[in-house]
Write an enzyme that holds these catalytic residues in place. Sequence first.
Site, PDB file in Angstrom:
ATOM      1  N   ILE A 127       0.775  -1.389   0.050  1.00 57.98           N
ATOM      2  CA  ILE A 127      -0.020   0.034   0.020  1.00 57.98           C
ATOM      3  C   ILE A 127       0.919   1.244   0.040  1.00 57.98           C
ATOM      4  O   ILE A 127       1.877   1.355   0.836  1.00 57.98           O
ATOM      5  CB  ILE A 127      -0.840  -0.199   1.311  1.00 57.98           C
ATOM      6  CG1 ILE A 127      -2.228  -1.213   1.074  1.00 57.98           C
ATOM      7  CG2 ILE A 127      -1.635   1.107   1.486  1.00 57.98           C
ATOM      8  CD1 ILE A 127      -3.093  -1.184   2.015  1.00 57.98           C
ATOM      9  N   GLY A 128       0.836   2.206  -1.052  1.00 64.74           N
ATOM     10  CA  GLY A 128       1.436   3.245  -1.157  1.00 64.74           C
ATOM     11  C   GLY A 128       0.538   4.597  -0.727  1.00 64.74           C
ATOM     12  O   GLY A 128      -0.025   5.024  -1.500  1.00 64.74           O
ATOM     13  N   TYR A 129       0.372   4.950   0.480  1.00 60.85           N
ATOM     14  CA  TYR A 129      -0.291   5.940   0.770  1.00 60.85           C
ATOM     15  C   TYR A 129       0.554   7.066   1.393  1.00 60.85           C
ATOM     16  O   TYR A 129       0.758   8.266   0.899  1.00 60.85           O
ATOM     17  CB  TYR A 129      -1.346   5.828   2.181  1.00 60.85           C
ATOM     18  CG  TYR A 129      -2.771   4.666   1.503  1.00 60.85           C
ATOM     19  CD1 TYR A 129      -2.788   4.698   0.007  1.00 60.85           C
ATOM     20  CD2 TYR A 129      -3.286   4.224   2.339  1.00 60.85           C
ATOM     21  CE1 TYR A 129      -3.876   3.897  -0.445  1.00 60.85           C
ATOM     22  CE2 TYR A 129      -4.450   3.436   1.857  1.00 60.85           C
ATOM     23  CZ  TYR A 129      -4.872   3.349   0.429  1.00 60.85           C
ATOM     24  OH  TYR A 129      -5.760   2.524   0.180  1.00 60.85           O
ATOM     25  N   SER A 130       1.217   6.692   2.535  1.00 59.36           N
ATOM     26  CA  SER A 130       1.987   7.852   3.354  1.00 59.36           C
ATOM     27  C   SER A 130       3.018   8.368   2.460  1.00 59.36           C
ATOM     28  O   SER A 130       3.778   7.667   1.657  1.00 59.36           O
ATOM     29  CB  SER A 130       2.491   7.135   4.747  1.00 59.36           C
ATOM     30  OG  SER A 130       1.589   6.836   5.371  1.00 59.36           O
ATOM     31  N   THR A 136      -0.473  11.390   9.241  1.00 55.80           N
ATOM     32  CA  THR A 136      -1.954  11.267   9.677  1.00 55.80           C
ATOM     33  C   THR A 136      -2.755  12.111   8.934  1.00 55.80           C
ATOM     34  O   THR A 136      -3.873  11.940   8.416  1.00 55.80           O
ATOM     35  CB  THR A 136      -1.928  11.787  11.081  1.00 55.80           C
ATOM     36  OG1 THR A 136      -0.956  10.971  12.013  1.00 55.80           O
ATOM     37  CG2 THR A 136      -3.292  12.002  11.768  1.00 55.80           C
ATOM     38  N   GLU A 244      -8.846  -1.795   8.141  1.00 55.57           N
ATOM     39  CA  GLU A 244      -7.200  -2.157   8.433  1.00 55.57           C
ATOM     40  C   GLU A 244      -7.075  -2.053  10.056  1.00 55.57           C
ATOM     41  O   GLU A 244      -6.448  -2.508  10.728  1.00 55.57           O
ATOM     42  CB  GLU A 244      -6.382  -1.051   7.833  1.00 55.57           C
ATOM     43  CG  GLU A 244      -4.877  -1.160   8.386  1.00 55.57           C
ATOM     44  CD  GLU A 244      -4.011  -0.076   7.754  1.00 55.57           C
ATOM     45  OE1 GLU A 244      -4.279   0.543   6.690  1.00 55.57           O
ATOM     46  OE2 GLU A 244      -2.717  -0.233   8.141  1.00 55.57           O
ATOM     47  N   ASN A 375      -3.873   7.367  17.109  1.00 55.55           N
ATOM     48  CA  ASN A 375      -5.151   7.305  18.128  1.00 55.55           C
ATOM     49  C   ASN A 375      -5.512   8.603  18.605  1.00 55.55           C
ATOM     50  O   ASN A 375      -6.804   8.822  19.006  1.00 55.55           O
ATOM     51  CB  ASN A 375      -4.280   6.347  19.574  1.00 55.55           C
ATOM     52  CG  ASN A 375      -4.245   5.326  19.447  1.00 55.55           C
ATOM     53  OD1 ASN A 375      -4.416   4.534  18.160  1.00 55.55           O
ATOM     54  ND2 ASN A 375      -4.014   4.162  20.309  1.00 55.55           N
ATOM     55  N   GLU A 376      -4.716   9.653  18.555  1.00 57.31           N
ATOM     56  CA  GLU A 376      -5.473  10.852  18.911  1.00 57.31           C
ATOM     57  C   GLU A 376      -6.472  11.448  17.944  1.00 57.31           C
ATOM     58  O   GLU A 376      -7.456  11.888  18.422  1.00 57.31           O
ATOM     59  CB  GLU A 376      -4.459  12.110  18.768  1.00 57.31           C
ATOM     60  CG  GLU A 376      -3.347  12.470  20.133  1.00 57.31           C
ATOM     61  CD  GLU A 376      -2.513  11.162  20.133  1.00 57.31           C
ATOM     62  OE1 GLU A 376      -2.179  10.441  19.388  1.00 57.31           O
ATOM     63  OE2 GLU A 376      -2.350  10.651  21.551  1.00 57.31           O
TER      64      GLU A 376
END
Lengths: 393, 373
Positions: A127-130, A136, A244, A375-376
């Site tokens: 997966i190529g997202y970041s 975030t 995910e 998580n924030e």
Amino acid sequence: MDITLTPEQQALQLEIREYMKSIMSSAMIEEMKDPEYYEGGGPEYRKGLRKMGQDGWIALSWPKEYGGREATAIEQYIFTEEVMRSGFPYPFLTTEAIGPILAEYGSDEIRETVVKGILQGEVVIAIGYSEPGAGTDLAALKTKAEKNDNGWLINGQKIWTSLANFSDYIWLAARTDSDAVKKHKGLSMFLVPKDNPGFSHTPIWTLGVRTNATYFEDLQLDDKYQIGEVNKGWRLITGQLNRERLSLVNHGPIQILYEDVATWAAETQGKDGQPIISKPWVQTNLAKVKTGLEVLRVMNWKQAWAIEENRLGMEQASVAKVYGTEYFVEVYRLLMEVLGQDATIGGDSPGALLQGRLEHRYRVGSILTFGGGCNEVQRDIISAAGLWMPRAR
Amino acid sequence: MDFKLSAEQQDVQKLAIQIFADQTDNEHLRQFDNNSRYDTKLWSDLGETGILGISIDPVQGGMGFGFETLCLVIEEAGRSMAPAPLIPVLVSAALPLQKFGTEQQQSILGRVATGDCLISTAFAEPLNDDPLTPSTTAERVAGGWQLSGLKHCVPYGAQAEKILVSAQSSEGLVALWLSPDNEGIELTDQQSTSGEAQSHMTLTNVLVNDADIMAIGSDAETAMTYALQRTQAALCAFSVGMTDKMVRLTAGYTAEREQFDVKIATFQAVAHRAADAYIDVECLRLATSEAVSLLDQEKPADDSVKIAKIWCGDVTHRTSQASQHLHGGIGVDRDYPLFRYSLWSKQVELTLGGSAQLLSELGESIAETFLNR
């Protein structure tokens, strides 16, 4: 209310547990000791995955037209739990998240080649997202795809592209409209074959596992590899993130760690000649693990049931993500305390306990609280969607 | 696996919500804050609508629904702070009576279902809340048994017609029903933190008829365990409603309250503490569902009940403190309803096992399991 597995579900659980023993052969376990292959990619891994495809397990929850068994969400969860419990680095995001998107939006040719390949255990997708500047805040991504006569020209860089060192494709999010007023609009999805000459990757060695930086330089891509509507890729991205989040906090791997540590503590004598497990503080640590574990299990089951009933609240996946990941980190600590300093000995060294699994797991576990949606941000979602509290800004 | 409530359970839940909503506004509740937390009018309404007979056998005039359905009503009582002794009467006393009592002993259940009388159970003694190992003693005498010892924190001891008590004898544990007006029984009011009516009960050579003995030996242990586990689980169900309401009061208040020219809910520090409380309540709900469901089906639930009560102890404490903190001054003001929830939180947290004690018990049970594998 009945919060127990039906006899059929129990039978499925045992069937998969038995089956996975054949996949996690001693050769596979040996192969995974190489940090390069810990998350898969070696010959034994490929062999195991192909066998799972041939035996019909990869298509378990897929429609009959794909040779699937149309398993319910609960049955699929049981499968996930047992596979994760076995320790096999099964590519869940390929089979459960990207596969179904390709089946829905891909051309006939993509379905014939890539989707079929996934179900046969031949194809793995990274997966190529970041990106360096988009973590975030994923919608800030800058990798660019421009339309030309031959299809699409792609330029940009991705980071944390796990599995890219051995996967067959990259599932890539890129910007196709730089003028979009809202930054999550103007994104589109692409499937990039690894052998495209415009693609390259370099390793990033993290605290826990190997991952990759990936580069797309004047990468020319055929039209058929653009998936879904142009400029409307955000929906495909977010739909996948929820899946995910749920697969991140599966209770299977923790259950087996807890059982293994408790078994070790019952079978091992301390210097007083008594089993380690007879010490009150060891018992308290194990009780804390079990107290959290029961809730994690029921939470996962309830979410699988809610998916099946089509009544999963938006905040529920976030609740599981925050609770599960923070609990995992705590569990590693509680269980490592039981093993004492010996827990810090690496798996290949003399004196290592439980194959050094805890020494490795706590390092891998450090990504959990920020990976798959920080998580924030999840807490923001819970206070807004679960409690109707107004958001900042 | 099915997390759905049945249609009849949903009906009962709706009925409970409605009855409690009508009789639990802040002004109304104030009357009972220093008065036993017992609203006799509400209690008789609950009797008339059939709620008190929910899990009582139809033969005795009840509806015969299970423990899980009863817990739905108890959850709503926790949510609304209804001044009604549902747990001591319907769970701690009526359930073991129905399961283990003689026909004659059970004859009181009809009047329990209509709301005409209260019954209760004395689990605790000073420094000992385990009803299986009491210091109170029972001795066989002509025509019955003689009882001596001390029970305390007996819920509604002064109002109850019958009180279930356990005592140690040469034949093992004895479980029996006391009438508080028996000679040799002295009841003194105890001031509990929640305001719930409780009694200190001294027993001096109290004569108990054979007819009031419910079980002896291992049968008595089974009966008292049955009562204890269901009471622990019911306290958890009560806490689900109670803590859920506290979080929602907090969300509502912080969404309105302005400081520094903004609603304080828009501060991430505030929103995140509320989100953590929300997660906590969800965990308590899940642990409770499991324990209640297993008890309802009479499946083994020893560990599940302990786990639920550990969550109950932790979550009541944390939610209460977070809610008080995020409310600021208004939260402690007795003109605002939150204080009542906080008092009950501490009461429930420490009743029949706090988290540290139960973690230790659960740990022993885990050790036993793995040592015997």
